[in-house]
Design a protein around this motif. Structure first.
Motif, PDB file in Angstrom:
ATOM      1  N   LYS A 265       0.827  -1.204   0.000  1.00 42.13           N
ATOM      2  CA  LYS A 265       0.000   0.000   0.000  1.00 42.13           C
ATOM      3  C   LYS A 265       0.865   1.259   0.000  1.00 42.13           C
ATOM      4  N   ASP A 266       0.308   2.311  -0.589  1.00 44.45           N
ATOM      5  CA  ASP A 266       0.917   3.636  -0.518  1.00 44.45           C
ATOM      6  C   ASP A 266       0.622   4.192   0.875  1.00 44.45           C
ATOM      7  N   PRO A 267       1.633   4.487   1.701  1.00 41.79           N
ATOM      8  CA  PRO A 267       1.375   4.929   3.071  1.00 41.79           C
ATOM      9  C   PRO A 267       0.657   6.276   3.160  1.00 41.79           C
ATOM     10  N   GLN A 268       0.738   7.083   2.092  1.00 42.76           N
ATOM     11  CA  GLN A 268       0.082   8.394   2.112  1.00 42.76           C
ATOM     12  C   GLN A 268      -1.384   8.318   1.734  1.00 42.76           C
ATOM     13  N   THR A 269      -1.703   7.481   0.759  1.00 43.56           N
ATOM     14  CA  THR A 269      -3.093   7.426   0.274  1.00 43.56           C
ATOM     15  C   THR A 269      -3.829   6.175   0.723  1.00 43.56           C
ATOM     16  N   GLY A 270      -3.103   5.149   1.135  1.00 44.72           N
ATOM     17  CA  GLY A 270      -3.730   3.890   1.505  1.00 44.72           C
ATOM     18  C   GLY A 270      -4.126   3.031   0.318  1.00 44.72           C
ATOM     19  N   LYS A 271      -3.866   3.528  -0.903  1.00 47.64           N
ATOM     20  CA  LYS A 271      -4.232   2.779  -2.098  1.00 47.64           C
ATOM     21  C   LYS A 271      -3.211   1.676  -2.377  1.00 47.64           C
ATOM     22  N   ARG A 272      -3.700   0.631  -3.008  1.00 44.68           N
ATOM     23  CA  ARG A 272      -2.820  -0.473  -3.375  1.00 44.68           C
ATOM     24  C   ARG A 272      -1.820  -0.034  -4.433  1.00 44.68           C
ATOM     25  N   ILE A 273      -0.568  -0.473  -4.297  1.00 47.04           N
ATOM     26  CA  ILE A 273       0.443  -0.198  -5.306  1.00 47.04           C
ATOM     27  C   ILE A 273       0.084  -0.977  -6.570  1.00 47.04           C
ATOM     28  N   GLY A 274      -0.110  -0.275  -7.644  1.00 45.12           N
ATOM     29  CA  GLY A 274      -0.496  -0.906  -8.921  1.00 45.12           C
ATOM     30  C   GLY A 274       0.737  -1.292  -9.713  1.00 45.12           C
ATOM     31  N   THR A 275       1.430  -2.315  -9.263  1.00 42.25           N
ATOM     32  CA  THR A 275       2.711  -2.700  -9.868  1.00 42.25           C
ATOM     33  C   THR A 275       2.560  -3.088 -11.334  1.00 42.25           C
ATOM     34  N   TYR A 276       3.440  -2.549 -12.148  1.00 44.28           N
ATOM     35  CA  TYR A 276       3.584  -3.024 -13.537  1.00 44.28           C
ATOM     36  C   TYR A 276       4.934  -3.734 -13.640  1.00 44.28           C
ATOM     37  N   GLY A 277       6.010  -3.001 -13.894  1.00 46.10           N
ATOM     38  CA  GLY A 277       7.321  -3.634 -13.956  1.00 46.10           C
ATOM     39  C   GLY A 277       7.847  -3.987 -12.574  1.00 46.10           C
ATOM     40  N   ILE A 278       8.577  -5.118 -12.503  1.00 48.54           N
ATOM     41  CA  ILE A 278       9.270  -5.510 -11.278  1.00 48.54           C
ATOM     42  C   ILE A 278      10.711  -5.821 -11.660  1.00 48.54           C
ATOM     43  N   HIS A 279      11.672  -5.250 -10.923  1.00 44.44           N
ATOM     44  CA  HIS A 279      13.084  -5.369 -11.277  1.00 44.44           C
ATOM     45  C   HIS A 279      13.898  -5.614 -10.014  1.00 44.44           C
ATOM     46  N   SER A 280      15.021  -6.303 -10.148  1.00 40.79           N
ATOM     47  CA  SER A 280      15.842  -6.605  -8.983  1.00 40.79           C
ATOM     48  C   SER A 280      17.266  -6.129  -9.185  1.00 40.79           C
ATOM     49  N   ASP A 281      17.956  -5.890  -8.057  1.00 45.40           N
ATOM     50  CA  ASP A 281      19.350  -5.468  -8.112  1.00 45.40           C
ATOM     51  C   ASP A 281      20.267  -6.648  -7.792  1.00 45.40           C
ATOM     52  N   ALA A 282      21.562  -6.380  -7.666  1.00 44.52           N
ATOM     53  CA  ALA A 282      22.535  -7.453  -7.460  1.00 44.52           C
ATOM     54  C   ALA A 282      22.350  -8.161  -6.120  1.00 44.52           C
ATOM     55  N   GLN A 283      21.738  -7.500  -5.135  1.00 47.51           N
ATOM     56  CA  GLN A 283      21.456  -8.119  -3.828  1.00 47.51           C
ATOM     57  C   GLN A 283      20.092  -8.785  -3.800  1.00 47.51           C
ATOM     58  N   ASN A 284      19.423  -8.764  -4.946  1.00 48.15           N
ATOM     59  CA  ASN A 284      18.078  -9.308  -5.135  1.00 48.15           C
ATOM     60  C   ASN A 284      17.006  -8.561  -4.342  1.00 48.15           C
ATOM     61  N   ASN A 285      17.265  -7.290  -4.031  1.00 46.65           N
ATOM     62  CA  ASN A 285      16.171  -6.428  -3.588  1.00 46.65           C
ATOM     63  C   ASN A 285      15.292  -6.149  -4.798  1.00 46.65           C
ATOM     64  N   ALA A 286      13.996  -6.032  -4.573  1.00 45.30           N
ATOM     65  CA  ALA A 286      13.063  -5.833  -5.683  1.00 45.30           C
ATOM     66  C   ALA A 286      12.575  -4.391  -5.727  1.00 45.30           C
ATOM     67  N   TYR A 287      12.337  -3.918  -6.936  1.00 47.12           N
ATOM     68  CA  TYR A 287      11.724  -2.608  -7.156  1.00 47.12           C
ATOM     69  C   TYR A 287      10.396  -2.801  -7.876  1.00 47.12           C
ATOM     70  N   LEU A 288       9.351  -2.194  -7.346  1.00 48.05           N
ATOM     71  CA  LEU A 288       8.033  -2.215  -7.973  1.00 48.05           C
ATOM     72  C   LEU A 288       7.761  -0.851  -8.576  1.00 48.05           C
ATOM     73  N   LEU A 289       7.305  -0.821  -9.824  1.00 51.21           N
ATOM     74  CA  LEU A 289       6.952   0.431 -10.485  1.00 51.21           C
ATOM     75  C   LEU A 289       5.438   0.579 -10.457  1.00 51.21           C
ATOM     76  N   ASP A 290       4.970   1.614  -9.773  1.00 51.83           N
ATOM     77  CA  ASP A 290       3.537   1.808  -9.521  1.00 51.83           C
ATOM     78  C   ASP A 290       2.886   2.513 -10.697  1.00 51.83           C
ATOM     79  N   PHE A 291       2.283   1.731 -11.579  1.00 53.34           N
ATOM     80  CA  PHE A 291       1.679   2.260 -12.799  1.00 53.34           C
ATOM     81  C   PHE A 291       0.353   2.971 -12.541  1.00 53.34           C
ATOM     82  N   SER A 292      -0.168   2.859 -11.330  1.00 52.01           N
ATOM     83  CA  SER A 292      -1.445   3.505 -11.022  1.00 52.01           C
ATOM     84  C   SER A 292      -1.251   4.873 -10.360  1.00 52.01           C
TER      85      SER A 292
END
Length: 557
Positions: A388-415
Motif C-alpha cells: 500500500k501507498d502509506p500516504q493514500t492507503g491505495k494499493r500499489i499498482g505494480t507493472y514492472g518488477i526489477h531486482s538489483d545485485a542483492q536481489n532487492n526488488a523494485y516495484l513500479l507503480d503504474f497507477s
C-alpha cells in the motif's frame, strides 16, 4: 656520393609515405562509399531534411533506412546494400511518394535516385497517435485517458468511429473483457469472471461524452485542423535503421533482447512462442511454449536472460513463468499454486537479475497486485501479498518488477507515481515518490551501479532512482505525448527509451541532459527497449508489437 645516397633514401621514404597516404585515402573512400544516394524534395519545400528513406531488395525480409541531411541528401553505405533491385519508400509527416520509386544497385557502382514527395490527400491515415492527441480539442486530463487505448489498436480507430456517448460506454464495457495482447487481427477474450479496469479510475461517462464530441459521431469530418509533428533534424538524421520482417503477421514481438552470441530473441505477446532470429540472415526459429491453462488467453510478456544465458518469459494469463534451456530446447514451467489461482491471474513480469545470490525469482501477479517469490531450490512460491501507498492507503499498482545485485526488488507503480523497494532479507517495503506526481512509472532496469532507471508513461520522462542517496532525477522527453514505456541506461553514459505514440526512440546524454530522437520508418508500437552497448554509441533493439517486425537503430555518432 654520400649526399646522393641520402637523397635517394629520402626520396624513397617520401614515395612510400605518399603511397601509404594514397592507399589510406582510397581505403577511407571505400569505407564511406555509397551504394545508393540521392536527394528528396517537394514542390512545397524544395530539398527536405529529416525524411526517412527505406530500401528493400526484392524478395528480402530486411529493409534498410537512412535519413536525409540539411541539403535533402541521403546515402546508403556500400556495406548495407547488396547488388540487386530495391523498392524505395519515404516517410515524412504529411507527405507521400509522388509515384513508385526503385533503384538497381550494382557492385562497384553508386546508384542514384531522385525522390519527389507530394502532399498526402488523406492526412488522417498518416497521423501518429501523438499527432492525434495534439490535434484534437480537450484538456490534458481528458487526453490522458487515451494513453490506455494504444495497446491493442491506434487512436485513428477511435477518431474515425461514429459512436455517441452511449456507444462509447458499451465499448468500454466490451474492451474490459479482452486480453491486453489482443489486436484487430487476433482478438482474445478473457476467461471466466476476469475483466480489466479500462477506465483507470476515471469517470467513464464524462470520458464517453468527450470522445463523442471529437470523433465523427456528429459531423462527416473533424471540426479541428489535423496537425503533424515537425520532422527531426540535425543529429537525429545521423542514423541507420534495419527492419526485420517476422514470418507471420500475428507475431507480436513484445520484448526483444540479444544473447551473448548475438542472437535476437523475442517474446510473443499474442501466441505461445518464444522466438529467435539470426540478425545476419533474418531467419526466425520459434519454440512452442506448453499451454498449462487451456481456455485462457495465450501470449507472453517479460523476457529476461539468466546467468547461463537461458531466456525466461512471463506467460501472462496462463498464470505461469517459463525458462527455456537452450541446450535441451525444452521449457521448464512454474505455475501459480491452485489455491492462489484466479480467473484474472496474470504472471507477466519477473525479475532474475539478483537470483544468483539467494536462488529466488521475483514475480508479479497483476490480479490484485500480489508479489511472489519462487525458490528455485524447493520450487515453491511465497506470496508476499500486495503493498500500500502509506500516504493514500491505495494499493500499489505494480507493472514492472526489477531486482538489483542483492536481489532487492523494485516495484513500479503504474497507477500513481511511486517506486517501491522491497528488502530481500526483511521483506520490508519503502515507498518513494517520483518528482512528477502520478507519473505512472511503467518499466525499467537496474544499471551496473545499482541505480534504477525507469520510464514515466504519464510523466513523459525517463526517471532514475539512486538507492545510495535515496534521490530521484528525471529528464523530460522533448516530444509531447511520447509516453515512454521502458527505459535503460548503457555503459556509455546514455539512457534510452521508446514511444508507443510518436514512432520515435529517444537517446539521452545523461551528463548534459540532452536528448537525440530518431524517427522510425513505419508506425511502430514499441514496448521493451534493449541496448547493445558493446560499442559506442550503443545499438538499440526494439520490437514492433503491432507490425510483426524487429527494429535495430544504429546512431552514427
Amino acid at each position: 656520393m654520400e649526399t646522393k645516397r641520402v637523397l635517394l633514401i629520402a626520396g624513397g621514404a617520401l614515395a612510400v609515405i605518399l603511397l601509404q597516404t594514397a592507399s589510406a585515402r582510397l581505403h577511407a573512400q571505400a569505407q564511406t562509399a555509397s551504394a545508393l544516394s540521392g536527394q528528396v524534395s517537394s514542390v512545397e519545400e524544395g530539398p527536405m531534411e529529416g525524411v526517412m528513406v527505406s530500401a528493400k531488395e526484392d524478395g528480402s525480409t530486411i529493409s534498410i533506412s537512412v535519413v536525409t541531411n540539411a541539403a535533402g541528401r541521403f546515402a546508403f553505405p556500400v556495406a548495407r546494400l547488396e547488388p540487386g533491385h530495391y523498392a524505395l519508400k519515404a516517410r515524412a509527416a504529411g507527405y507521400e511518394l509522388d509515384g513508385a520509386r526503385a533503384a538497381d544497385v550494382a557492385s562497384g557502382q553508386e546508384a542514384k535516385a531522385e525522390i519527389k514527395l507530394k502532399k498526402v490527400k488523406n492526412l488522417s491515415a498518416h497521423l501518429t497517435n501523438a499527432e492525434w492527441l495534439i490535434s484534437m480539442p480537450g484538456t490534458d486530463e481528458q487526453k490522458r485517458f487515451l494513453l490506455n487505448c494504444t495497446g491493442c489498436h491506434t487512436l485513428e480507430r477511435i477518431m474515425k468511429s461514429t459512436h455517441d456517448a452511449d456507444g462509447f460506454m458499451e465499448v468500454f464495457q466490451r474492451m474490459s473483457l479482452y486480453y491486453p495482447g489482443s489486436t484487430p487481427l487476433k482478438p482474445q477474450r478473457l476467461a471466466g469472471t476476469a475483466n480489466r479496469d479500462v477506465e483507470r479510475g476515471g469517470n467513464g461517462r464524462k470520458t464517453a461524452e468527450w470522445l463523442a464530441s471529437v470523433n465523427l459521431s456528429e459531423e462527416p469530418t473533424w471540426a479541428f485542423p489535423l496537425k503533424t509533428q515537425p520532422r527531426l533534424t540535425g543529429k537525429s538524421t545521423r542514423v541507420i535503421i534495419t527492419e526485420y520482417d517476422l514470418p507471420n503477421p500475428l507475431i507480436q514481438p513484445h520484448d526483444v533482447m540479444l544473447d551473448r552470441a548475438g542472437n535476437v530473441w523475442y517474446s510473443d505477446f499474442g501466441q505461445m512462442f518464444l522466438g529467435k532470429m539470426d540478425p545476419k540472415t533474418g531467419k526466425v526459429t520459434q519454440y512452442s511454449i506448453p499451454v498449462v491453462k487451456p481456455g485462457w488467453p495465450e501470449g507472453t510478456l517479460d523476457l529476461e536472460f539468466d546467468t547461463e544465458d537461458n531466456p525466461w518469459v512471463g506467460v501472462m494469463y496462463q498464470n505461469a513463468i517459463a525458462k527455456f534451456d537452450k541446450k535441451t530446447e525444452k521449457f521448464q514451467m512454474w505455475t501459480t499454486p491452485k489455491e492462489w489461482d484466479t480467473d484474472g491471474g496474470q504472471l507477466g513480469h519477473l525479475a532474475i537479475e539478483g537470483t544468483p545470490i539467494d536462488n529466488k525469482v521475483w514475480i508479479k501477479n497483476s490480479d490484485v497486485g500480489n508479489i511472489y517469490r519462487l525458490d528455485l531450490i524447493s520450487n515453491k512460491m511465497e506470496n508476499l501479498g500486495n503493498f500500500k501507498d502509506p500516504q493514500t492507503g491505495k494499493r500499489i499498482g505494480t507493472y514492472g518488477i526489477h531486482s538489483d545485485a542483492q536481489n532487492n526488488a523494485y516495484l513500479l507503480d503504474f497507477s500513481a507515481g511511486n517506486i517501491v523497494k522491497i528488502d530481500a532479507k526483511t521483506k520490508n517495503a519503502t515507498v518513494y515518490q517520483t518528482p512528477t506526481p502520478d507519473s505512472r512509472p511503467r518499466r525499467g532496469r537496474v544499471d551496473r551501479e545499482g541505480r534504477l532507471w525507469f520510464a514515466e508513461y504519464q510523466g513523459n520522462a525517463i526517471g532514475m532512482f539512486d538507492p545510495k542517496t535515496e534521490r530521484m532525477t528525471e529528464w523530460k522527453v522533448p516530444t509531447a505525448w511520447s509516453a515512454p514505456y521502458d527505459a535503460v541506461a548503457d555503459r556509455n553514459g546514455e539512457a534510452w527509451t521508446g514511444s508507443m505514440l510518436t514512432d520515435h526512440v529517444a537517446r539521452l546524454d545523461i551528463k548534459s541532459g540532452q536528448y537525440t530522437e530518431y524517427m522510425l520508418p513505419r508506425p511502430t508500437n514499441i514496448r521493451r527497449v534493449y541496448v547493445d552497448d558493446s560499442k559506442n554509441p550503443g545499438t538499440l533493439w526494439i520490437g514492433s508489437n503491432h507490425g510483426a517486425s524487429i527494429v535495430k537503430v544504429e546512431p552514427l555518432d
